[in-house]
Design a protein around this motif. Structure first.
Motif, PDB file in Angstrom:
ATOM      1  N   GLU A   3       0.852  -1.189   0.000  1.00  0.00           N
ATOM      2  CA  GLU A   3       0.000   0.000   0.000  1.00  0.00           C
ATOM      3  C   GLU A   3       0.882   1.232   0.000  1.00  0.00           C
ATOM      4  O   GLU A   3       1.886   1.270   0.705  1.00  0.00           O
ATOM      5  CB  GLU A   3      -0.887   0.042   1.246  1.00  0.00           C
ATOM      6  N   GLU A   4       0.497   2.223  -0.786  1.00  0.00           N
ATOM      7  CA  GLU A   4       1.240   3.479  -0.800  1.00  0.00           C
ATOM      8  C   GLU A   4       0.394   4.571  -1.431  1.00  0.00           C
ATOM      9  O   GLU A   4      -0.636   4.311  -2.041  1.00  0.00           O
ATOM     10  CB  GLU A   4       2.556   3.322  -1.556  1.00  0.00           C
ATOM     11  N   PHE A  14      -4.148   6.837  -3.393  1.00  0.00           N
ATOM     12  CA  PHE A  14      -3.869   5.657  -2.588  1.00  0.00           C
ATOM     13  C   PHE A  14      -3.985   4.423  -3.475  1.00  0.00           C
ATOM     14  O   PHE A  14      -4.986   4.250  -4.178  1.00  0.00           O
ATOM     15  CB  PHE A  14      -4.857   5.555  -1.424  1.00  0.00           C
ATOM     16  N   LYS A  16      -3.102   0.016  -3.816  1.00  0.00           N
ATOM     17  CA  LYS A  16      -2.637  -1.284  -3.347  1.00  0.00           C
ATOM     18  C   LYS A  16      -2.183  -2.016  -4.600  1.00  0.00           C
ATOM     19  O   LYS A  16      -2.922  -2.062  -5.587  1.00  0.00           O
ATOM     20  CB  LYS A  16      -3.757  -2.052  -2.644  1.00  0.00           C
ATOM     21  N   GLN A  38     -11.298  -0.199  -0.220  1.00  0.00           N
ATOM     22  CA  GLN A  38     -11.788  -1.024   0.884  1.00  0.00           C
ATOM     23  C   GLN A  38     -13.041  -1.828   0.522  1.00  0.00           C
ATOM     24  O   GLN A  38     -13.213  -2.957   0.971  1.00  0.00           O
ATOM     25  CB  GLN A  38     -12.071  -0.138   2.090  1.00  0.00           C
ATOM     26  N   TYR A  58      -6.976   1.115  -6.705  1.00  0.00           N
ATOM     27  CA  TYR A  58      -6.672   2.474  -6.257  1.00  0.00           C
ATOM     28  C   TYR A  58      -7.946   3.253  -5.997  1.00  0.00           C
ATOM     29  O   TYR A  58      -9.016   2.942  -6.529  1.00  0.00           O
ATOM     30  CB  TYR A  58      -5.770   3.205  -7.259  1.00  0.00           C
TER      31      TYR A  58
END
Length: 137
Positions: A3-4, A14, A16, A38, A58
């Protein structure tokens, strides 16, 4: 899955990203108008394992853990602009073999991205995308 926050031409998104399968395509998940990374839950990881494909998920700008939009107002062609952002994100992460998996707004963005940047997109899965059909005279 790593994750970043990735800076894409000033937009902080954001992401993953799982890139452990050599010489395999990357499935890119595009959320709906109220979604986020999520809400995909563990489905991307399960699909990656089943298909042996890499995965990118993302949050678009203003959603989930990405940075906020400068304003709540958007242009009428915002999904076309999101396709350009996706193209820039794919370039930033050196992804040239994307399978786009989009739901609702994400489906529309997937279709537009594939039409604008076919050299990077190998396939599209579109769930409930917004498609307008106009019959020519």
């Amino acid at each position: 899955m790593a994750e970043e926050v990735v800076d894409v031409k000033g937009k902080k998104l954001f992401v993953k990203f799982e890139n452990s399968f050599d010489n395999r395509p990357t499935i890119v998940f595009l959320h709906d108008s109220l979604g986020s990374v999520q809400l995909w839950r563990d489905f991307p990881e399960k699909l990656a394992e089943a298909t042996q494909c890499n995965v990118l998920i993302y949050d678009r700008l203003g959603y989930g853990k990405s940075f906020p939009m400068a304003t709540y107002e958007r242009e009428n062609n915002y999904m076309e602009l999101e396709a350009d952002v996706l193209n820039d994100l794919l370039s930033e992460l050196s992804i040239n073999d994307a399978f786009l998996f989009g739901h609702s707004d994400g489906g529309t963005i997937a279709l537009i991205t594939a039409s604008k940047y076919p050299e990077k997109v190998k396939a599209v899965i579109c769930e409930a995308g917004h498609i307008l059909w106009k019959t020519l005279p």
